[in-house]
Design a protein around this motif. Sequence first.
Motif, PDB file in Angstrom:
ATOM      1  N   LEU A  84       0.888   2.244   3.138  1.00 53.12           N
ATOM      2  CA  LEU A  84       0.762   0.831   2.659  1.00 53.12           C
ATOM      3  C   LEU A  84      -0.123   0.861   1.362  1.00 53.12           C
ATOM      4  N   PHE A  85      -1.165   1.871   1.234  1.00 53.45           N
ATOM      5  CA  PHE A  85      -2.041   2.071   0.412  1.00 53.45           C
ATOM      6  C   PHE A  85      -0.986   2.590  -0.971  1.00 53.45           C
ATOM      7  N   CYS A  86      -0.189   3.458  -0.462  1.00 57.45           N
ATOM      8  CA  CYS A  86       0.583   3.817  -1.570  1.00 57.45           C
ATOM      9  C   CYS A  86       1.323   2.854  -2.410  1.00 57.45           C
ATOM     10  N   GLY A  87       1.789   1.856  -1.312  1.00 57.75           N
ATOM     11  CA  GLY A  87       2.676   0.581  -1.983  1.00 57.75           C
ATOM     12  C   GLY A  87       1.786  -0.011  -2.700  1.00 57.75           C
TER      13      GLY A  87
ATOM     14  N   ASP B  63      -9.759   2.577 -19.610  1.00 58.01           N
ATOM     15  CA  ASP B  63     -10.930   2.710 -18.619  1.00 58.01           C
ATOM     16  C   ASP B  63     -11.063   1.903 -17.477  1.00 58.01           C
ATOM     17  N   LYS B  64     -10.332   0.954 -17.183  1.00 60.46           N
ATOM     18  CA  LYS B  64     -10.388   0.119 -16.060  1.00 60.46           C
ATOM     19  C   LYS B  64      -9.726   1.114 -14.823  1.00 60.46           C
ATOM     20  N   PRO B  65     -10.824   1.189 -13.913  1.00 60.39           N
ATOM     21  CA  PRO B  65      -9.986   1.941 -12.722  1.00 60.39           C
ATOM     22  C   PRO B  65      -8.854   1.308 -11.865  1.00 60.39           C
ATOM     23  N   LEU B  66      -8.169   1.987 -11.026  1.00 55.50           N
ATOM     24  CA  LEU B  66      -7.121   1.135 -10.385  1.00 55.50           C
ATOM     25  C   LEU B  66      -7.880   0.703  -8.909  1.00 55.50           C
ATOM     26  N   LYS B  67      -7.880  -0.362  -8.620  1.00 59.32           N
ATOM     27  CA  LYS B  67      -8.434  -0.893  -7.421  1.00 59.32           C
ATOM     28  C   LYS B  67      -7.764  -0.275  -6.280  1.00 59.32           C
ATOM     29  N   SER B  68      -6.611  -0.028  -5.901  1.00 57.87           N
ATOM     30  CA  SER B  68      -5.822   0.329  -5.250  1.00 57.87           C
ATOM     31  C   SER B  68      -6.342   1.869  -4.825  1.00 57.87           C
ATOM     32  N   ARG B  69      -6.610   2.794  -5.998  1.00 61.19           N
ATOM     33  CA  ARG B  69      -6.952   4.138  -5.701  1.00 61.19           C
ATOM     34  C   ARG B  69      -8.761   4.129  -4.908  1.00 61.19           C
ATOM     35  N   GLU B  70      -9.441   3.178  -5.309  1.00 60.92           N
ATOM     36  CA  GLU B  70     -10.437   3.215  -4.706  1.00 60.92           C
ATOM     37  C   GLU B  70     -10.545   2.585  -3.174  1.00 60.92           C
ATOM     38  N   LEU B  71      -9.681   1.647  -2.931  1.00 55.60           N
ATOM     39  CA  LEU B  71      -9.405   1.296  -1.930  1.00 55.60           C
ATOM     40  C   LEU B  71      -8.710   2.346  -0.702  1.00 55.60           C
ATOM     41  N   PHE B  72      -7.900   3.228  -1.283  1.00 59.78           N
ATOM     42  CA  PHE B  72      -7.594   4.233  -0.530  1.00 59.78           C
ATOM     43  C   PHE B  72      -8.552   5.418  -0.193  1.00 59.78           C
TER      44      PHE B  72
END
Length: 236
Positions: free
Chosen positions: A91-94, A223-232
């Motif tokens: 799900l996080f990958c999606g 420079d803006k980080p991916l929210k999904s990567r932080e969530l994962f």
Amino acid sequence: MNTAGTSTLSAAFLLHRRDYSNSSLLVECFTEQQGRFPAVAKGVKGRGKSASGLLQPFVPLQINWSGRGEVKNLTHYEPDGRMFRLDGKALFCGFYINELLIRLLQRNDPHERLFQNYRMLLSQLDASGINEASLRYFELEMLVELGYGIELTVDLADGRPVEAAKWYRFVQESGVTECPADIEHAISGQTLLSLELRSLNDPRQLKEARNLLRTVLGFYLGDKPLKSRELFRHAL
């Protein structure tokens, strides 16, 4: 390209949705024919769970829309097969893939091959969870589709073919060039060739391919980080 809409149905997925007024949704559509664009689904929150339930990520849809402005009006939608059910890491990958598409795809720029690759990746995530090699191939093919493809098989310094036994470093927007094996993020020639052939087959190759593609994608994401990567990261 700014179109008034379509009178025929187009295959689509929603990459994101959020509330819009008391009864509507603002959805980010990824369609086979038109690419990515935002649309308003009016009044869906008052029609019961079935209407709102269809309008969420990972549900294959057939849709049409109207409007000449940047934000379209979603005029019709129906299921196009069953929802892909992603759990846990899949799900996080999606979410990660959806965020990449939102951040990197230009609006109203069709990429039919990328759309089909996206559908196939969701199917794999649904069937068997994360396959890291498949995720790397999707990232690579997305870069090619967007015009950011990487030359993996030729040394940019002298034009010679990459050799499996040698080591290379990546030069942004240029390619790869031979380097000592002990420098940070050195990539084996075997990994580069395996990535080109879509045949990554061991943990070391997967790690090197992940580092390479994270570097390439990071350049275009800014420079803006991916929210999904932080969530994962926080979920592990």
